[in-house]
Design an enzyme around this catalytic site. Sequence first.
Site, PDB file in Angstrom:
ATOM      1  N   HIS A   1      -8.737   1.892  -5.507  1.00  0.00           N
ATOM      2  CA  HIS A   1      -7.875   1.058  -4.663  1.00  0.00           C
ATOM      3  C   HIS A   1      -6.425   1.453  -4.910  1.00  0.00           C
ATOM      4  CE1 HIS A   1     -11.085  -1.763  -3.557  1.00  0.00           C
ATOM      5  NE2 HIS A   1     -11.493  -1.618  -4.789  1.00  0.00           N
TER       6      HIS A   1
ATOM      7  N   TYR B   1       0.809  -1.229   0.000  1.00  0.00           N
ATOM      8  CA  TYR B   1       0.000   0.000   0.000  1.00  0.00           C
ATOM      9  C   TYR B   1       0.841   1.279   0.000  1.00  0.00           C
ATOM     10  CZ  TYR B   1      -3.620  -3.380   1.091  1.00  0.00           C
ATOM     11  OH  TYR B   1      -4.475  -4.462   1.025  1.00  0.00           O
TER      12      TYR B   1
HETATM   13  C1  DQA Z   1      -7.478  -1.923  -0.865  1.00  0.00           C
HETATM   14  C2  DQA Z   1      -7.531  -3.369  -1.397  1.00  0.00           C
HETATM   15  C3  DQA Z   1      -8.415  -4.233  -0.529  1.00  0.00           C
HETATM   16  O1  DQA Z   1      -8.414  -5.573  -1.015  1.00  0.00           O
HETATM   17  C4  DQA Z   1      -7.914  -4.252   0.901  1.00  0.00           C
HETATM   18  O2  DQA Z   1      -8.806  -4.979   1.725  1.00  0.00           O
HETATM   19  C5  DQA Z   1      -7.650  -2.902   1.443  1.00  0.00           C
HETATM   20  C6  DQA Z   1      -7.047  -1.883   0.581  1.00  0.00           C
HETATM   21  C7  DQA Z   1      -6.524  -1.045  -1.685  1.00  0.00           C
HETATM   22  O3  DQA Z   1      -6.624   0.169  -1.585  1.00  0.00           O
HETATM   23  O4  DQA Z   1      -5.669  -1.568  -2.404  1.00  0.00           O
HETATM   24  O5  DQA Z   1      -7.854  -2.644   2.621  1.00  0.00           O
HETATM   25  O6  DQA Z   1      -8.778  -1.359  -0.985  1.00  0.00           O
END
Ligand code: DQA
Length: 162
Positions: free
Chosen positions: A111, A34
Site C-alpha cells: 500500500h 497517495y
Molecule cells: C491503498 C489504501 C486503501 O485503503 C485504499 O482503498 C486505496 C489505496 C494504498 O495504496 O494506500 O485505494 O491501497
Amino acid sequence: MPPPPEAAPRQPLAVAVVHGPNLNLLGVREPHVYGTKTLADVNRAIEGEAAAIGVGVECFQSNSEGSILDYLADARDRVDGVLINPAGLGHTSVALLDGLLGTSKPFVEVHLSNPASRESFRQRSMIASAATGVVAGFGVDSYLSGLRCLCNFLVRQRGVAE
Ligand code: DQA
C-alpha cells in the site's frame, strides 16, 4: 572422463504487479494521501527496480474485480509471484483472496499509505493473512521494497527446491 554436464541456466524470475481499483487515478486522487506520482510513473519505477534486480515484471491495473481475477488466473502459468496493491478490494474481497490463493504463488501486499493508521474500515485486510509479507506507508517505495523482498524470498525458495 567426460566433463560433468553443465547445470541448465535458470529462467529469470517473473512477477505480476497488480494495481487495484482507482489506482489509475494516482497523481490526481487525494495526492496528500497517495502522492503526486501517476500510475505510469509508478510502473516506470517498478520496471527500473526489476531491471536492477534482473527479474521480469508485468504490470496490470483494473477497476473491475472480475478483470483482476481473470488476470490472476491467466498469469498463474507465467509468473513466479505476485506483488499486489489491492486498494479498496483488500478490505472487502474474499474473491480476491481466493484468486490469489488460486495462483498457488507467493504474493506480497503493498500500500502507498499506511492503512493501519487510517479509518477503522481500512484496518482489516482480507488478503494479508495469506501474504508472504506486507509493505505499507512508504509511497512508491512500498512497491519497490515489496518487489525486492518478494524476489529475495523466491530466490531462497528456489534454492530450497533444488
Ligand atoms: C491503498 C489504501 C486503501 O485503503 C485504499 O482503498 C486505496 C489505496 C494504498 O495504496 O494506500 O485505494 O491501497
